[in-house]
Design a protein around this motif. Structure first.
Motif, PDB file in Angstrom:
ATOM      1  N   ARG A 375      74.294  24.588 105.898  1.00  0.00           N
ATOM      2  CA  ARG A 375      75.008  24.033 107.047  1.00  0.00           C
ATOM      3  C   ARG A 375      74.348  24.541 108.319  1.00  0.00           C
ATOM      4  N   GLN A 376      73.802  23.617 109.127  1.00  0.00           N
ATOM      5  CA  GLN A 376      73.236  23.953 110.423  1.00  0.00           C
ATOM      6  C   GLN A 376      74.250  23.598 111.505  1.00  0.00           C
ATOM      7  N   PHE A 377      74.391  24.492 112.478  1.00  0.00           N
ATOM      8  CA  PHE A 377      75.359  24.270 113.543  1.00  0.00           C
ATOM      9  C   PHE A 377      74.701  23.603 114.744  1.00  0.00           C
ATOM     10  N   ARG A 378      75.510  22.918 115.524  1.00  0.00           N
ATOM     11  CA  ARG A 378      74.989  22.085 116.602  1.00  0.00           C
ATOM     12  C   ARG A 378      74.362  22.881 117.740  1.00  0.00           C
ATOM     13  N   ASN A 379      74.825  24.096 117.950  1.00  0.00           N
ATOM     14  CA  ASN A 379      74.377  24.821 119.143  1.00  0.00           C
ATOM     15  C   ASN A 379      72.963  25.375 119.021  1.00  0.00           C
ATOM     16  N   HIS A 380      72.439  25.514 117.762  1.00  0.00           N
ATOM     17  CA  HIS A 380      71.095  26.069 117.620  1.00  0.00           C
ATOM     18  C   HIS A 380      70.565  25.729 116.231  1.00  0.00           C
ATOM     19  N   GLU A 381      69.269  25.368 116.140  1.00  0.00           N
ATOM     20  CA  GLU A 381      68.697  24.970 114.856  1.00  0.00           C
ATOM     21  C   GLU A 381      68.611  26.130 113.876  1.00  0.00           C
ATOM     22  N   ASP A 382      68.614  27.370 114.381  1.00  0.00           N
ATOM     23  CA  ASP A 382      68.568  28.532 113.500  1.00  0.00           C
ATOM     24  C   ASP A 382      69.951  29.097 113.202  1.00  0.00           C
ATOM     25  N   HIS A 383      70.997  28.437 113.684  1.00  0.00           N
ATOM     26  CA  HIS A 383      72.371  28.853 113.379  1.00  0.00           C
ATOM     27  C   HIS A 383      72.743  28.195 112.055  1.00  0.00           C
ATOM     28  N   VAL A 384      72.699  28.985 110.979  1.00  0.00           N
ATOM     29  CA  VAL A 384      72.739  28.415 109.624  1.00  0.00           C
ATOM     30  C   VAL A 384      73.685  29.231 108.744  1.00  0.00           C
ATOM     31  N   LEU A 385      74.444  28.522 107.916  1.00  0.00           N
ATOM     32  CA  LEU A 385      75.242  29.120 106.849  1.00  0.00           C
ATOM     33  C   LEU A 385      74.747  28.520 105.539  1.00  0.00           C
ATOM     34  N   GLN A 386      74.411  29.367 104.580  1.00  0.00           N
ATOM     35  CA  GLN A 386      73.798  28.886 103.342  1.00  0.00           C
ATOM     36  C   GLN A 386      74.471  29.515 102.124  1.00  0.00           C
ATOM     37  N   PHE A 387      74.871  28.654 101.185  1.00  0.00           N
ATOM     38  CA  PHE A 387      75.391  29.083  99.893  1.00  0.00           C
ATOM     39  C   PHE A 387      74.402  28.648  98.816  1.00  0.00           C
ATOM     40  N   SER A 388      74.183  29.497  97.827  1.00  0.00           N
ATOM     41  CA  SER A 388      73.268  29.116  96.749  1.00  0.00           C
ATOM     42  C   SER A 388      73.688  29.777  95.444  1.00  0.00           C
ATOM     43  N   THR A 389      73.372  29.101  94.367  1.00  0.00           N
ATOM     44  CA  THR A 389      73.565  29.656  93.032  1.00  0.00           C
ATOM     45  C   THR A 389      72.363  29.278  92.183  1.00  0.00           C
ATOM     46  N   GLN A 390      71.968  30.196  91.330  1.00  0.00           N
ATOM     47  CA  GLN A 390      70.783  29.981  90.509  1.00  0.00           C
ATOM     48  C   GLN A 390      71.043  30.526  89.114  1.00  0.00           C
ATOM     49  N   GLY A 391      70.635  29.776  88.136  1.00  0.00           N
ATOM     50  CA  GLY A 391      70.730  30.230  86.753  1.00  0.00           C
ATOM     51  C   GLY A 391      69.417  30.007  86.042  1.00  0.00           C
TER      52      GLY A 391
END
Length: 791
Positions: A375-391
């Motif tokens: 999820r990138q936020f509108r105020n800045h291209e580097d404002h990011v929330l990231q969820f990940s799972t790997q198996g």
């Protein structure tokens, strides 16, 4: 433990709350196209400037689809877009809606004053230097054609991979290997799975000697992060590659990519066959009774392999992306090997001479999935929330038959059979949050939970006088390994025009359980540690910068370090694990100077690495049998100097070099024997690349690794050289590569152990490898040179 984790989670939640409420800046979006055909213009420069000020407020470039997104917290600015061969477009009139400025489609007009045709070539440096890491770009490495990941790592400055596949960083083991920033079954040394990657699949290698708290604390010497290629050109693109080599190294691979406005589909598939011969020689000498055992032979590892990777990026909108990918591979492995043994008594009389023949077959399935939401936020291209799972899963079902053919004297060892059922399952759940509060201040926070479940069911059968095979209970057992690691981190950084600082901390809890199920031997470890980090950079002039860093690291013993059971391929030279092994910890300090000149650049680093509970492989000799196992022995304090750089004397020639020298102090005691000593170790490499007429390129490289002292003896030094030739066809749509690795077959591993009661000697050699490859691409861009072989 619960109180510490509760406080860490509270800090994490507080950081998220504070950073999410940060000030809003202005975001400018749009797409740059040609005015006539309407085709996207990639790599166009987009600048935000304040009136009357030449220095831009912010800058970016357009992507392959011509799109861009750029932000600033300033209110008075205009937009400037330029690209070579087109008129500069300046935009001063625009509308702001909820902090977003949408410029729509910006059409660039061709500059009629541009005379003639100009050939512009952009060549990436082989080595790039960033705040807390060094980046080695694989694309320009000619000798890497058909090379596996293990050999490729040998070309990376500061990294060494010996002939046994052991990876070290600046001469130290305990390195954490990541794939695309995450642990992977492919990076497990014990499973040999890293060898399933080829250089053609790798975009770059990041060497992080002092990782920030954002990264896992695993790896007492640092982190090596392997970034795999993933083509994202818009439209339908792909490449087909064919490779052959001596010894057998044959493969065919296909890489396909389809990029639309909302989706990016990518797949790789391929298969082939290769053979990895290795010559071995060993001598065990008992100084008490003068008995001696000599062995020599060639081991073969022949593999047929198939793999397929498929995945997709889904762009929900401009700010939300979901990526799902999966990989499946299968290897059919055989090891037809022979070793000759000679056993001598104290009077140097031959007691027995025999040939041990091995027939081993194995099926190795492995698969992996990766699901990620960003999820990138509108105020800045580097404002990011990231969820990940790997198996991931890696399995091995292996059977071996060992027959002893007596050539002279008495028969000392029975024929044997072994059966192995091995599996490794890894699961990772991760959340990362990054928020640039201002143009200078950035906060990061996150958490990760990793589960490792590994089992090795090993059985040995000995032939009786009647020809039956009976289970050897002393060598048979089922070893289970279960490890869980929970980590929480937070970092903060400030980057001004000339200087920057980044500090952080990470808390990790480790819960490890191992059990030998047949004998019910259990080992349980549970510990919590704090891992701080700090980095500072200062630009003294445009040509000279300084960086300093500190981090605390850990190396946790893995299955192959802990499992006490071994392979009986060579009854007189055995490697086994130690279930009571403890983790080693390291404090790393580093100061680096970066120098940039007109035709040259280089950096110099002074480093200090202090490691406790050092894991050292110790050899003991019992009844002519050399047993090597890992032990925690004392401390290792290393101070070193590393210099690497690049020089371009002329346009058609470049030279890259690396030199690393370290002095280390070992202090420790094992079974009443003192291991205190001072040693040194150094290595150097030099690569020269030449651009020749008719689109030919030529490269030659040389490496030298010095000898060094160990706690029981020493390891010999060696030198080796590689060369490569590349020819581009049809404007780069096709590429022919040829390379010779280890031209003089001089890359070896030679080890001496000299103790009061015994001496041992071992020698291994892979030999010369010749490879030839052809790659053709369709769609946009040049040939991607994927081999599609083994992943």
């Amino acid at each position: 433990m619960k109180i510490i984790l509760d406080k860490a989670l509270l800090i994490f939640a507080t950081l998220l709350t504070v950073t999410l409420s940060a000030q809003t800046s202005y975001e400018v979006t749009g797409q740059v196209v040609e005015s006539t055909a309407g085709d996207p213009v990639p790599y166009a420069s987009v600048l935000l400037k304040a009136p009357g000020v030449e220095e831009p407020l912010a800058a970016t470039t357009t992507g392959n689809d011509g799109r861009f997104r750029i932000s600033t917290s300033k209110e008075d600015f205009y937009v400037e877009i330029n690209f070579f061969g087109y008129r500069t477009e300046r935009i001063t009139d625009f509308t702001i809606q909820n902090g977003v400025i949408s410029l729509g489609t910006v059409r660039l007009v061709e500059d009629s004053q541009t005379i003639g045709e100009v050939d512009v070539t952009v060549e990436k440096s082989s080595m790039e230097f960033q705040l807390d890491k060094r980046v080695f770009n694989v694309g320009q490495d000619l000798a890497s054609t058909g090379m596996g990941a293990m050999d490729l790592l040998n070309n990376v400055p500061s990294v060494n991979v010996d002939i046994e596949g052991q990876i070290s960083l600046r001469g130290n083991s305990g390195v954490q290997i990541l794939i695309n920033g995450k642990p992977s079954v492919l990076s497990d040394e014990g499973s040999n799975a890293l060898g399933t990657l080829t250089a053609d699949m790798i975009e770059r290698v990041e060497v992080i000697t002092n990782p920030s708290a954002k990264y896992e604390a695993e790896g007492s010497s640092g982190i090596i992060n392997i970034i795999l290629k993933k083509d994202e050109k818009k439209g339908f693109n792909g490449s087909v590659s064919l490779n052959t080599g001596i010894p057998h190294n044959h493969s065919v691979g296909v890489s396909l990519n389809r990029r639309t406005e909302d989706f990016n589909f990518f797949t790789q598939l391929g298969g082939g066959y290769r053979s990895l011969p290795r010559y071995n020689e060993a001598i065990n000498y008992d100084l008490v009774d003068s008995n001696r055992v000599e062995s020599e032979g060639v081991e073969y590892r022949n593999e047929q392999f198939f793999n397929i990777t498929i995945g997709s990026d889904y762009y929900i909108d401009s700010f939300n992306i979901i990526t799902l990918s999966g990989n499946f591979a299968f290897e059919d492995e055989s090891q037809p090997s022979e070793t000759n043994f000679q056993v001598f008594d104290g009077d140097n009389q031959l007691i027995s001479e025999y040939r041990r023949e091995e027939e081993t077959s194995a099926g190795n399935p492995k698969y992996q999935y990766d699901l990620q939401y960003e999820r990138q936020f509108r105020n800045h291209e580097d404002h990011v929330l990231q969820f990940s799972t790997q198996g991931s899963f890696f399995g091995k079902s292996l059977t071996s038959d060992f027959q002893n053919v007596t050539l002279e004297g008495v028969s000392l060892n029975p024929d044997q059979k072994t059966e192995t059922e091995y599996f490794q399952q890894n699961f990772i759940y991760k959340v990362d949050y990054t928020n640039p509060l201002t143009d200078a201040i950035t906060l990061e926070a996150g958490a990760q939970y990793e589960l490792n479940d590994v089992g090795n069911d090993y059985a040995v059968f000995n032939e009786t006088a009647g020809g039956d095979f009976v289970l050897d209970s002393g060598l048979t057992n089922n070893f289970e390994f279960d490890q869980k690691v929970l980590g929480v981190y937070a970092t903060g950084s400030y980057e001004a025009t000339r200087w920057g600082v980044k500090i952080g901390a990470r808390i990790e809890n480790t819960d490890l359980n191992t059990v030998l199920t047949t004998t019910n031997e259990v080992n349980t470890q549970n510990y919590t540690n704090l891992f701080p980090s700090a980095h500072v950079s200062y630009e003294i002039t445009e040509r000279f910068s300084l960086q300093a860093g500190y981090s605390k690291r850990i190396y946790r013993p893995r299955l192959w370090d802990l499992n006490p059971f071994f392979n009986v391929r060579n009854n007189y030279n055995i490697r086994q694990g130690n279930p009571n092994l403890q983790p080693e910890f390291a404090d790393s300090y580093e100061l680096t100077g970066i120098f940039i000149f007109e035709k040259a650049s280089f950096n110099t680093s002074i480093y200090n690495l202090y490691t406790t509970d050092v894991i050292e492989r110790v050899t003991v000799l019992e009844d002519n049998v050399n047993i090597t196992l890992p032990m925690n022995i004392g401390t290792r304090h290393q101070i070193g100097l590393e210099v690497n750089g690049k020089y371009n004397p002329v346009d058609w020639m470049s030279i890259n070099g690396d030199f690393n020298y370290g002095v280390f102090v070992r202090n420790g005691e094992f079974e009443g024997q003192n291991f205190d000593f001072v040693g040194n170790q150094w290595s150097t490499s030099l690569t020269s690349r030449f651009k020749l007429p008719a689109s030919f390129e030529f490269e030659i490289s040389g490496d030298y690794n010095s000898s060094y002292r160990t706690v029981q003896g020493n390891v010999s030094g060696f030198a080796f050289a590689n060369l490569g030739v590349r020819k581009k066809l049809w404007g780069g749509k096709a590429v022919i590569d040829m390379s010779i690795r280890d031209i003089f077959a001089s890359r070896i591993r030679e080890t001496f152990v000299d103790q009061p009661t015994f001496q041992t000697y071992s020698f291994s050699q892979r030999g010369r490898f010749f490879t030839l490859g052809f790659s053709y691409s369709f769609g946009k861009g040049e040939a991607m040179t994927y081999s599609g072989r083994r992943r």
